[in-house]
Design a protein around this motif. Structure first.
Motif, PDB file in Angstrom:
ATOM      1  N   UNK A 126      -6.620  -3.478 -10.194  1.00 14.03           N
ATOM      2  CA  UNK A 126      -6.765  -3.726  -8.754  1.00 14.03           C
ATOM      3  C   UNK A 126      -5.962  -4.954  -8.350  1.00 14.03           C
ATOM      4  N   UNK A 127      -5.261  -4.846  -7.228  1.00 11.71           N
ATOM      5  CA  UNK A 127      -4.435  -5.950  -6.741  1.00 11.71           C
ATOM      6  C   UNK A 127      -5.286  -6.947  -5.960  1.00 11.71           C
ATOM      7  N   UNK A 128      -4.895  -8.221  -5.943  1.00  7.14           N
ATOM      8  CA  UNK A 128      -5.704  -9.241  -5.259  1.00  7.14           C
ATOM      9  C   UNK A 128      -5.605  -9.197  -3.740  1.00  7.14           C
ATOM     10  N   UNK A 129      -4.566  -8.570  -3.203  1.00  5.16           N
ATOM     11  CA  UNK A 129      -4.403  -8.533  -1.753  1.00  5.16           C
ATOM     12  C   UNK A 129      -3.408  -7.478  -1.336  1.00  5.16           C
ATOM     13  N   UNK A 130      -3.309  -7.279  -0.018  1.00  4.77           N
ATOM     14  CA  UNK A 130      -2.393  -6.296   0.533  1.00  4.77           C
ATOM     15  C   UNK A 130      -1.005  -6.894   0.743  1.00  4.77           C
ATOM     16  N   UNK A 131      -0.006  -6.033   0.670  1.00 11.60           N
ATOM     17  CA  UNK A 131       1.360  -6.471   0.912  1.00 11.60           C
ATOM     18  C   UNK A 131       1.710  -6.454   2.395  1.00 11.60           C
ATOM     19  N   UNK A 132       0.962  -5.703   3.182  1.00  6.59           N
ATOM     20  CA  UNK A 132       1.202  -5.600   4.626  1.00  6.59           C
ATOM     21  C   UNK A 132      -0.132  -5.327   5.315  1.00  6.59           C
ATOM     22  N   UNK A 133      -0.258  -5.665   6.596  1.00  4.18           N
ATOM     23  CA  UNK A 133      -1.549  -5.503   7.281  1.00  4.18           C
ATOM     24  C   UNK A 133      -1.935  -4.052   7.497  1.00  4.18           C
ATOM     25  N   UNK A 134      -3.234  -3.823   7.478  1.00  5.44           N
ATOM     26  CA  UNK A 134      -3.818  -2.510   7.776  1.00  5.44           C
ATOM     27  C   UNK A 134      -4.820  -2.710   8.901  1.00  5.44           C
ATOM     28  N   UNK A 135      -4.693  -1.886   9.956  1.00  3.86           N
ATOM     29  CA  UNK A 135      -5.540  -2.083  11.133  1.00  3.86           C
ATOM     30  C   UNK A 135      -6.030  -0.748  11.674  1.00  3.86           C
ATOM     31  N   UNK A 136      -7.155  -0.824  12.367  1.00  7.95           N
ATOM     32  CA  UNK A 136      -7.712   0.333  13.058  1.00  7.95           C
ATOM     33  C   UNK A 136      -8.309  -0.118  14.371  1.00  7.95           C
ATOM     34  N   UNK A 137      -8.195   0.712  15.378  1.00 11.94           N
ATOM     35  CA  UNK A 137      -8.791   0.367  16.669  1.00 11.94           C
ATOM     36  C   UNK A 137      -9.442   1.598  17.283  1.00 11.94           C
ATOM     37  N   UNK A 138     -10.386   1.350  18.171  1.00 10.51           N
ATOM     38  CA  UNK A 138     -11.067   2.426  18.895  1.00 10.51           C
ATOM     39  C   UNK A 138     -11.720   1.797  20.113  1.00 10.51           C
ATOM     40  N   UNK A 139     -11.854   2.559  21.172  1.00 11.26           N
ATOM     41  CA  UNK A 139     -12.460   1.993  22.382  1.00 11.26           C
ATOM     42  C   UNK A 139     -13.973   2.053  22.349  1.00 11.26           C
ATOM     43  N   UNK A 140     -14.543   2.827  21.425  1.00  9.45           N
ATOM     44  CA  UNK A 140     -15.989   3.016  21.332  1.00  9.45           C
ATOM     45  C   UNK A 140     -16.581   1.983  20.379  1.00  9.45           C
TER      46      UNK A 140
END
Length: 374
Positions: free
Chosen positions: A247-261
């Protein structure tokens, strides 16, 4: 070497075959809704732990002709079941496929169960009990053209049930389909990822699992093979330790999610906490009309409602139009991938797709539409 069969969603056979090859499988052959392959016990455990696309990994133990119920019963009775389960083990039988004489899966499963327990009574004077929910040994019988393929289900419950998602929304994506969409989008962990309609968060969660090199099966508390008489506990512990160390210690690029609810987004955050991924994924309560890109370039994958289970189709046309406008005006430099189960709604996006990939979301025939945004 043993023979195995990985069951997958229709249309994902070639992707699953590639994944199995990367995991070390041999003699790989795609079939309808599945992939045949060969390997040893180590590979069986490793595929259950690491594979992202299959539902179940079946170990084939016999094949025989069964033109009718009597021949099916006789074929099942000819197997030495003491090698696979004792009377102290519970069992369940799943039957798929059909023939002219065996055209009802429940009846086929009952015949198989009766043949097994009758053989046990003859051999031991005792028999296994049936437990359809959590059996020690789950047996799979597939009938095709008057032939039976008899297998043990090494996965137990379907592998799409990763174990990290206690809170789900309406009509959620299966984790296996979410993983397939990431593969089809050509997203890699070096690229920012966004799901602007994330619901309970399945796509961002699967992206984080891949980005951190986490074995998807590491969230589960049990696999079917762990109840088999030949279960190799030291080998399994070694494979789990190996997965944890990779398992890697962190991400290489951002991961995001959005929703209006907000309520739906609370479920996504709860799932991220349950999987201990909450510090890696940025969730935001944002209306689509107010959405801004989190980076200069990246990959969008989303699953808007089709009007089949969620949403009014008349209102959804305006929603799809808004989605297209937001992508065109604010996400230059990104690539967007939209899973659509409604061609009319997809046309409302107002953008020209560069690629269309047929894919099924359960019983709904869909297309994954790719848009290169300039």
């Amino acid at each position: 070497m043993s023979e195995f069969f990985a069951t997958v969603a229709r249309g994902l056979e070639s992707l699953a075959a590639r994944e199995l090859s990367q995991l070390g499988a041999a003699k790989i052959e795609s079939d309808f809704c599945g992939v045949r392959f060969e390997g040893d016990r180590r590979l069986l455990y490793r595929v259950n732990l690491w594979a992202r696309l299959p539902f179940r990994i079946l170990q084939v133990i016999d094949r025989f002709a069964c033109p009718d119920a009597d021949r099916l019963y006789a074929g099942i009775q000819s197997v030495d079941w003491s090698a696979y389960l004792t009377p102290a083990c519970t069992l369940a039988v799943d039957a798929t496929g059909r023939s002219r004489a065996l055209n009802h899966s429940h009846y086929t499963a009952l015949q198989v169960k009766n043949a097994i327990v009758d053989r046990q009574r003859q051999q031991f004077g005792d028999r296994s009990s049936v437990d359809v929910d959590r059996p020690d040994v789950r047996i799979n019988v597939h009938i095709y053209r008057d032939r039976c393929t008899l297998s043990l289900d090494s996965s137990g419950t379907s592998l799409h049930r990763r174990g990290y998602r206690p809170a789900i929304g309406k009509a959620p994506l299966k984790e296996t389909l979410a993983a397939a969409l990431l593969d089809l989008s050509n997203w890699t962990p070096e690229l920012p990822f966004l799901d602007p309609l994330c619901g309970s968060g399945t796509l961002p969660l699967e992206a984080a699992i891949e980005g951190l090199n986490i074995a998807p099966g590491s969230f589960r508390d049990r696999f079917g093979f762990q109840s088999w008489p030949d279960f190799d506990r030291p080998l399994w512990k070694a494979l789990c330790a190996e997965a944890a160390a990779s398992r890697l210690p962190g991400l290489k690029a951002p991961i995001a999610g959005s929703d209006r609810d907000r309520d739906v987004l609370d479920r996504a955050r709860a799932n991220a906490r349950a999987s201990q991924l909450d510090r890696y994924i940025h969730f935001a309560c944002t209306d689509l009309a107010n959405l801004d890109p989190p980076a200069d370039c990246g990959v969008i994958v989303c699953n808007p409602p089709y009007g089949e289970r969620i949403g009014d189709r008349r209102q959804l046309g305006e929603f799809y139009k808004l989605l297209g406008n937001v992508l065109k005006q604010r996400f230059k430099g990104w690539t967007a991938h939209i899973l659509s189960g409604n061609k009319d709604l997809a046309q409302s996006i107002g953008l020209k797709s560069s690629r269309r990939t047929p894919i099924s979301n359960g019983a709904i025939a869909c297309q994954l539409l790719e848009y290169e945004l300039y």
